[in-house]
Structure formats: C-alpha cells, structure tokens
Write a protein that holds these residues in place. Structure first.
Motif, short mmCIF file in Angstrom:
data_model
loop_
_atom_site.label_atom_id
_atom_site.label_comp_id
_atom_site.label_asym_id
_atom_site.label_seq_id
_atom_site.Cartn_x
_atom_site.Cartn_y
_atom_site.Cartn_z
N ASP A 179 32.86 44.20 -42.29
CA ASP A 179 33.66 43.35 -41.46
C ASP A 179 35.03 43.97 -41.33
OD1 ASP A 179 31.83 41.45 -40.90
OD2 ASP A 179 32.04 40.03 -42.86
N VAL A 180 35.51 45.02 -42.54
CA VAL A 180 36.66 45.70 -42.42
C VAL A 180 37.07 46.16 -41.11
CG1 VAL A 180 38.00 47.72 -43.33
CG2 VAL A 180 36.55 46.23 -44.87
N TRP A 181 36.20 46.69 -40.33
CA TRP A 181 36.34 47.17 -39.16
C TRP A 181 37.03 46.08 -38.26
CZ3 TRP A 181 36.79 51.91 -39.51
CH2 TRP A 181 35.66 52.51 -40.54
N VAL A 182 36.61 44.61 -38.16
CA VAL A 182 36.94 43.79 -37.48
C VAL A 182 38.30 43.30 -37.80
CG1 VAL A 182 36.10 41.16 -36.94
CG2 VAL A 182 34.38 42.94 -37.21
N LYS A 183 38.47 43.26 -39.28
CA LYS A 183 39.84 42.69 -39.77
C LYS A 183 41.09 43.59 -39.15
CE LYS A 183 42.16 43.12 -43.71
NZ LYS A 183 42.08 43.74 -45.36
N PHE A 184 40.60 44.81 -39.14
CA PHE A 184 41.69 45.88 -38.60
C PHE A 184 41.78 45.83 -37.10
CE2 PHE A 184 41.60 47.21 -43.24
CZ PHE A 184 42.73 47.32 -43.45
N PRO A 194 32.44 49.62 -25.16
CA PRO A 194 33.29 48.59 -24.26
C PRO A 194 34.40 47.90 -24.73
CG PRO A 194 31.09 47.92 -24.64
CD PRO A 194 31.17 49.13 -25.04
N THR A 195 34.18 47.65 -26.31
CA THR A 195 34.98 46.78 -26.82
C THR A 195 36.17 47.54 -27.89
OG1 THR A 195 33.67 46.47 -29.14
CG2 THR A 195 33.14 44.97 -27.23
N ARG A 196 37.12 46.81 -28.22
CA ARG A 196 38.05 47.66 -29.02
C ARG A 196 37.70 47.83 -30.26
NH1 ARG A 196 43.22 43.92 -29.86
NH2 ARG A 196 41.49 42.45 -30.45
N LEU A 197 36.89 47.08 -30.81
CA LEU A 197 35.84 47.24 -32.09
C LEU A 197 35.24 48.57 -32.20
CD1 LEU A 197 35.20 46.15 -35.08
CD2 LEU A 197 33.41 44.84 -33.82
N ASP A 198 34.60 48.73 -31.03
CA ASP A 198 33.64 50.01 -30.96
C ASP A 198 34.49 51.10 -30.90
OD1 ASP A 198 31.31 48.66 -30.25
OD2 ASP A 198 31.69 48.29 -28.14
N ARG A 199 35.74 51.07 -30.05
CA ARG A 199 36.71 52.23 -30.07
C ARG A 199 37.44 52.50 -31.51
NH1 ARG A 199 37.39 49.50 -25.07
NH2 ARG A 199 39.23 48.49 -25.63
N PHE A 200 37.74 51.42 -32.12
CA PHE A 200 38.32 51.52 -33.46
C PHE A 200 37.49 52.31 -34.37
CE2 PHE A 200 40.03 50.24 -37.40
CZ PHE A 200 41.42 50.25 -37.34
N VAL A 238 42.87 51.30 -44.13
CA VAL A 238 41.54 51.05 -43.46
C VAL A 238 40.35 51.98 -44.39
CG1 VAL A 238 40.22 51.29 -41.48
CG2 VAL A 238 42.62 50.77 -41.26
N LEU A 239 40.49 53.08 -44.60
CA LEU A 239 39.47 53.52 -45.33
C LEU A 239 39.24 53.20 -46.64
CD1 LEU A 239 39.86 57.23 -43.49
CD2 LEU A 239 38.00 55.42 -43.17
N ASN A 240 40.36 52.88 -47.54
CA ASN A 240 40.07 52.51 -48.87
C ASN A 240 39.59 50.96 -48.71
OD1 ASN A 240 41.13 54.61 -50.20
ND2 ASN A 240 43.35 53.95 -50.39
N ALA A 241 39.92 50.35 -47.78
CA ALA A 241 39.09 49.00 -47.53
C ALA A 241 37.66 49.14 -47.27
CB ALA A 241 39.74 48.16 -46.39
N ILE A 242 37.31 50.39 -46.54
CA ILE A 242 35.82 50.43 -46.21
C ILE A 242 35.13 50.97 -47.71
CG2 ILE A 242 34.26 52.37 -45.38
CD1 ILE A 242 34.93 50.15 -43.29
N TRP A 243 35.97 51.68 -48.58
CA TRP A 243 35.60 52.02 -49.80
C TRP A 243 35.38 50.85 -50.79
CZ3 TRP A 243 33.12 56.31 -51.51
CH2 TRP A 243 33.29 57.54 -50.92
N GLY A 244 35.79 49.67 -50.28
CA GLY A 244 35.96 48.43 -51.16
C GLY A 244 36.97 48.49 -52.23
#
Ligand code: SF4
Ligand code: SF4
Length: 337
Positions: A222-227, A285-291, A329-335
């Motif tokens: 969900d981190v990707w969605v948040k950012f 197609p979506t901003r999420l995909d591109r992010f 962003v990446l630190n959030a992915i690392w939790g």
C-alpha cells in the motif's frame, strides 16, 4: 593515483590554463539554484554548490536534437556534429558515477555516435563536496569517484589536492607546472580528516542490500498507493535524474513532403504516453503503475557497472513539486517509517 597540489591563490591561473584545452563549463548560481553553463572567468564559477537542477547528462544526450535528415524516397542521413572540446569543471562524485552508468549504456555495442563524439571530446574535472539534507550517495556507493574523471579537486583549507585520473589529465597537469606543486605529508593528513568528517555528515541513508528484490516482491504494498496518490505525474524526477536516459523519437516532414528530420528528446516514464505501443495498448496505464515502475528501475542493478541505477544525488526529491522524497518512499517500503 598521482596527486598534485594547487594553492587557491593559483586557481585563476589554473582556470586560464584549462581554457587552452577547450570551452570551460562549470556550475553557476541562478537565483537559488545552480546550473552548468559556459564560464569565462573563475568569478562566475560556484565551486561550493549542492546540486545543479539538470545533471551533466545534458551535454551528452541533448534534451531535444535532430539526429537524422530525411529525403523522402531517398532515405536517412545522420546529422552528426563536429566534436567540440569541452571542459566540464566541478562535477560531484555522484554525477561522475552517473556518467559511468550512461557510458555503459550509450557506449555499449553499438555505440551511440552522438553521445560518443561529445563524451570523447569532454574533459571531466571533479570537485569534492559536502552532503546536504537530500544527499544519500554514500548509501548508493557513489560518494567517491574512483574512475571516470581526468582530474579531481579535493578542497583543503587554502589549497586543492588534485587527483589525476587519466593520461589526458596528466598532459593537462604537465602544462601547468608553474601553478602546481607536490603535496606534503600534512596535506594528506588534512585530506584524511576532511573525508572522515564528510563521511559522518550524511543525514539520509538507504538500505541497499536486497533493495531490488524488496521493491519487486513488495509490488502490492500500500506504500506505493500512498505516495503515488500525491504524485502529479509531471516527470520532473526523470528529467533531473543523472541516470534517466529514455528518449522519444519522432519524425517531421516539411510541407513540401520531400524532406524532413528525425528528432529525439528526453522522455519520462511518468508520462502516460511513454508506455503506449502500437495498437493502442498501454502497459503502464495508471499513475500507480508508473510510480512503481520508476522505483523498480532506479533500485535495480546495472549489470555492466554492477552498481544501482540511482547514485543518490537527491535531485528527484529536491525538485519534486509534490514533496515526494526518494529515500522516504523506499524506507517506507522497508517498513522503517
Ligand atoms: S517529480 Fe514528484 S510529482 Fe513529478 S512525477 Fe516525479 S514523483 Fe511525481
Ligand atoms: S533517482 Fe533521484 S537520487 Fe537517484 S540518481 Fe536519480 S535523481 Fe538522483
């Protein structure tokens, strides 16, 4: 590696000597930002700067350029320019390491002629720096340039220790014998202390071991969605990135329908049309995909240099209008946050 010493009081002479080898370009202050531009005197050069908006890649892959001339019915003819000797003075280690990544791509078989001609004709002179709030080059292993430069200036108190990185650099130094001297033992002790202090100054850190696999395997996070919800898809992070290298190619035909040109220009994977292919399919197609795609790309490893595609220069964070920070962003992915 051979070192020589340049007293700061001799910098003007050093600069004048550089002009014998080509047109000198260096960081200059523009309002509150910095930019690489042609300089005629040392007073124009901002040797202490954090980062330029556009990286030095603009000298080798132009933001917009005509590459082929078209004669309809006859074919294509390359529009290769005459090489122009250029001195790029004042590159930070991260930007030198970024150029090595671009080299591994643009000079690989078959080399890109446009890039190769400019790269060969350009002297690279690095300069030491201190990290600011956005720098994380130390985490990416790009805070020090071992290779990829002709000369590298390490600032001490009232002098520079110049590391000579190529035979071209040796030739240049040979022609400046009147302005350089041999370093002393004390100079190297100063250099050691400054490097140690610098190494302790980094405020941002990123865990890079396993990073490519973490980013890839947590694709559904969900981190990707948040950012990505904050991202405005402007593409600025791609344009300012020293290792982003995608371009778009289009052709223009004159009204006479007999001649035209093929042009290429910087492109951004954040722009919807980037992943649009023939037939109308868009595979991101979506901003999420591109992010997610951009973070996958920047976190992966360049196989020829065996280094990450991100050098930690901090530009994408510093110039993102939505305030999205690459490391956050990446630190959030690392939790971690
Ligand atoms: S600069 Fe920021 S807002 Fe613009 S595309 Fe990149 S992440 Fe999104
Ligand atoms: S991804 Fe951001 S920090 Fe990394 S090299 Fe590109 S602009 Fe610099």
């Amino acid at each position: 590696m051979r070192y020589v010493k340049l007293l700061k009081e001799n910098f003007k002479d050093f600069f004048e000597n550089l002009k014998k080898f080509g047109e000198v370009h260096a960081p200059v202050k523009r309002g509150n930002s910095f930019s690489f531009a042609k300089v005629d005197s040392p007073s124009e050069v901002a040797l202490k700067y954090n980062r330029t908006i556009l990286p030095p890649k603009k000298y080798f892959i132009k933001p917009f350029e005509e590459v082929l001339k078209i004669k309809v019915g006859k074919g294509y003819e390359p529009l290769v320019e005459e090489p122009k000797s250029l001195i790029l003075l004042g590159l930070h280690a991260c930007d030198i390491n970024a150029l090595k990544i671009l080299d591994s791509i643009y000079l690989d078989e078959p080399p890109d002629d446009y890039y190769q001609i400019r790269r060969t004709a350009t002297v690279i002179i690095g300069i030491s720096c201190e990290p600011d709030d956005y720098c994380f080059c130390k985490s990416m292993g790009a805070d020090y340039a071992w290779t990829g430069f002709d000369l590298f200036l390490h600032e001490l108190d009232n002098s520079y220790l110049i590391r000579i990185g190529s035979s071209r650099g040796e030739v240049m130094i040979e022609s400046m014998k009147n302005v350089i001297s041999e370093p002393t033992k004390e100079d190297f002790i100063k250099l050691r202390d400054i490097e140690l202090k610098r190494s302790r100054m980094f405020k941002k850190a990123l865990n890079t071991s396993l990073l490519p696999d973490i980013v890839d395997s947590l694709y559904e996070s969900d981190v990707w969605v948040k950012f990505s919800d904050k991202c405005v898809s402007c593409g600025s992070c791609n344009l300012v990135c020293p290792t982003c290298r995608c371009y778009d190619v289009t052709e223009k035909v004159e009204l006479n329908l007999k001649e035209g040109v093929r042009v290429r220009r910087w492109d951004s994977c954040f722009i919807r049309s980037h992943a649009l292919v023939a037939g109308g399919l868009n595979f991101r197609p979506t901003r999420l995909d591109r992010f997610r795609h951009r973070y996958n790309c920047k976190s992966s490893i360049e196989p020829r240099t065996n280094s990450p595609f991100c050098v930690g220069c901090g530009r994408c964070s510093a110039f993102c209008p939505a305030g999205i920070d690459h490391v956050d962003v990446l630190n959030a992915i690392w939790g971690l946050t």
